[in-house]
Design an enzyme around this catalytic site. Sequence first.
Site, PDB file in Angstrom:
ATOM      1  N   ASN A 210       0.943  -1.213   0.069  1.00 14.59           N
ATOM      2  CA  ASN A 210       0.044   0.050   0.072  1.00 14.59           C
ATOM      3  C   ASN A 210       0.883   1.061  -0.076  1.00 14.59           C
ATOM      4  OD1 ASN A 210       0.485   0.758   2.896  1.00 14.59           O
ATOM      5  ND2 ASN A 210      -0.338  -1.201   3.183  1.00 14.59           N
ATOM      6  N   ASP A 278      -4.145  -6.607   4.807  1.00 16.96           N
ATOM      7  CA  ASP A 278      -5.299  -7.456   5.265  1.00 16.96           C
ATOM      8  C   ASP A 278      -5.199  -8.999   4.713  1.00 16.96           C
ATOM      9  OD1 ASP A 278      -6.414  -5.629   6.976  1.00 16.96           O
ATOM     10  OD2 ASP A 278      -7.603  -4.983   5.180  1.00 16.96           O
ATOM     11  N   LYS A 288       9.511 -16.424 -11.038  1.00 17.35           N
ATOM     12  CA  LYS A 288       8.620 -15.277 -11.576  1.00 17.35           C
ATOM     13  C   LYS A 288       7.418 -15.808 -12.484  1.00 17.35           C
ATOM     14  CE  LYS A 288       8.771 -11.304 -14.689  1.00 17.35           C
ATOM     15  NZ  LYS A 288       9.804 -10.231 -15.400  1.00 17.35           N
ATOM     16  N   PRO A 307      -2.767 -12.419   9.769  1.00 18.89           N
ATOM     17  CA  PRO A 307      -3.118 -12.339  11.142  1.00 18.89           C
ATOM     18  C   PRO A 307      -3.445 -10.833  11.412  1.00 18.89           C
ATOM     19  CG  PRO A 307      -0.672 -12.582  10.857  1.00 18.89           C
ATOM     20  CD  PRO A 307      -1.385 -13.022   9.571  1.00 18.89           C
ATOM     21  N   ASP A 308      -4.395 -10.532  12.519  1.00 18.15           N
ATOM     22  CA  ASP A 308      -4.606  -9.341  12.937  1.00 18.15           C
ATOM     23  C   ASP A 308      -3.753  -8.999  14.057  1.00 18.15           C
ATOM     24  OD1 ASP A 308      -5.939  -6.901  14.064  1.00 18.15           O
ATOM     25  OD2 ASP A 308      -7.850  -7.486  13.476  1.00 18.15           O
ATOM     26  N   ILE A 309      -2.501  -8.147  13.699  1.00 16.80           N
ATOM     27  CA  ILE A 309      -1.337  -7.959  14.728  1.00 16.80           C
ATOM     28  C   ILE A 309      -2.061  -7.254  15.975  1.00 16.80           C
ATOM     29  CG2 ILE A 309       0.559  -6.726  14.924  1.00 16.80           C
ATOM     30  CD1 ILE A 309       1.254  -7.418  12.112  1.00 16.80           C
ATOM     31  N   LEU A 310      -2.825  -6.011  15.751  1.00 18.93           N
ATOM     32  CA  LEU A 310      -3.096  -5.199  16.437  1.00 18.93           C
ATOM     33  C   LEU A 310      -4.372  -6.040  17.550  1.00 18.93           C
ATOM     34  CD1 LEU A 310      -3.462  -2.478  18.168  1.00 18.93           C
ATOM     35  CD2 LEU A 310      -4.900  -1.711  16.319  1.00 18.93           C
ATOM     36  N   PHE A 325      -4.743   2.756  14.876  1.00 21.52           N
ATOM     37  CA  PHE A 325      -4.934   3.912  13.777  1.00 21.52           C
ATOM     38  C   PHE A 325      -5.718   3.323  12.775  1.00 21.52           C
ATOM     39  CE2 PHE A 325      -1.673   6.279  15.659  1.00 21.52           C
ATOM     40  CZ  PHE A 325      -1.328   7.519  14.965  1.00 21.52           C
ATOM     41  N   LYS A 343     -11.310  -4.543  18.322  1.00 17.81           N
ATOM     42  CA  LYS A 343      -9.661  -5.140  18.658  1.00 17.81           C
ATOM     43  C   LYS A 343      -9.747  -4.862  19.914  1.00 17.81           C
ATOM     44  CE  LYS A 343      -8.518  -3.626  13.963  1.00 17.81           C
ATOM     45  NZ  LYS A 343      -8.038  -5.163  13.118  1.00 17.81           N
TER      46      LYS A 343
END
Length: 404
Positions: A210, A278, A288, A307-310, A325, A343
Amino acid sequence: MQRLANKRIILGIGGGIAAYKGAELVRRLKDLGADVRVVMTRSAQEFITPLTLQALSGHPVHLDLLDPAAEAAMGHIELARWADLVLVAPATAEIMARLAQGNANDLLTTLVLATDAPVALAPAMNQAMWRDPATQHNAQVLTQRGVRLFGPAAGSQACGDIGPGRMLEPDQLAQHAAECFESGLLTGKHVLVTAGPTREAIDPVRYITNHSSGKMGFAVARAAAEAGARVTLVSGPVQLATPERVDRINVTSAREMLLACESAMPCDILIATAAVADFRPELPAEHKLKKDPGSADGMLLQLVRNPDILASLAQRNDRPFSVGFAAETQHLLDYAAGKLRDKNLDLIVANDVSNSSIGFDSEENAITVIDRSHRQTHFAQTSKSKIANQLIGLIHQYLNKDEP
């Protein structure tokens, strides 16, 4: 004195004989890591030339309020926003009088009124002028408004008098400037900050990522260190220098970031600014990927959830005070409040990244912080370094159960 590293200081020079010390003051501030921009009054130019201060600061000297060239580059409002500290040295009796009255008839006084940065004055004048009731009244008015006064010192003066009114020496002023940033709000705390994007490999040469630059997270890490915390910064791939007094761990993928964060635990405060992908490709190719000449329909890429780190860190038994954030492009506050709840966070920072002036890779930001009681605290648009300092101050208030 490391507190001045990366600090943005506007040095305002008034028209007094002590203006000659401005050259040494610029050098001392620069040696201690500060970025210095000089603003001079017209009378100051009679004592020391702008060219001298430009050579020492490395930046053009700002002279006039209505300067078309300056307004096309860094205008007076942008300059006021840019500063972490405005230091006026020497501050003459006339400058103090104008500031006490709220007079903004030149660039320097306009900047002082327009900035939300701390303002400090180093008085320099004849001892009789300093003792005059009008000057003492102006000094009292300014200090009541939160303006810091550095000095004056007592001693022999250029006019031959002896008494209070001498401007402090450059070393002393640099020390006082550094003390403006010694908050100590988080002394003894361990702060874990995540920053930047993650990259999820498609094949050895392609990846999903991103636009996150990491600037907000690095500013938060720097602000936490300046507040006295021990800081661990877990960063995705970015092109940013590590802040002073910060331990940095570089990672690439979301899974690597989670492992790095878990290895850094326990911590007292978690501030998760990273823009974590995500999803990731289920099976990254070993080589390649090539276009299939027999297919006109493109390529199917199977993704799986990261995985959802937060959420993982905020739900541990030894969970820290957790700040997330939410970078959103629509329904900002609603989506942010949902993340706060889902969360298990203490605070969520809502950031509208659809606005290019405060979105990814921008130099400024504007945020709204939401707590568990749905109370909102808004920080208006300014530099990311200032937003970071304001956020650290707010976190300190919550940790001490004060009203923000």
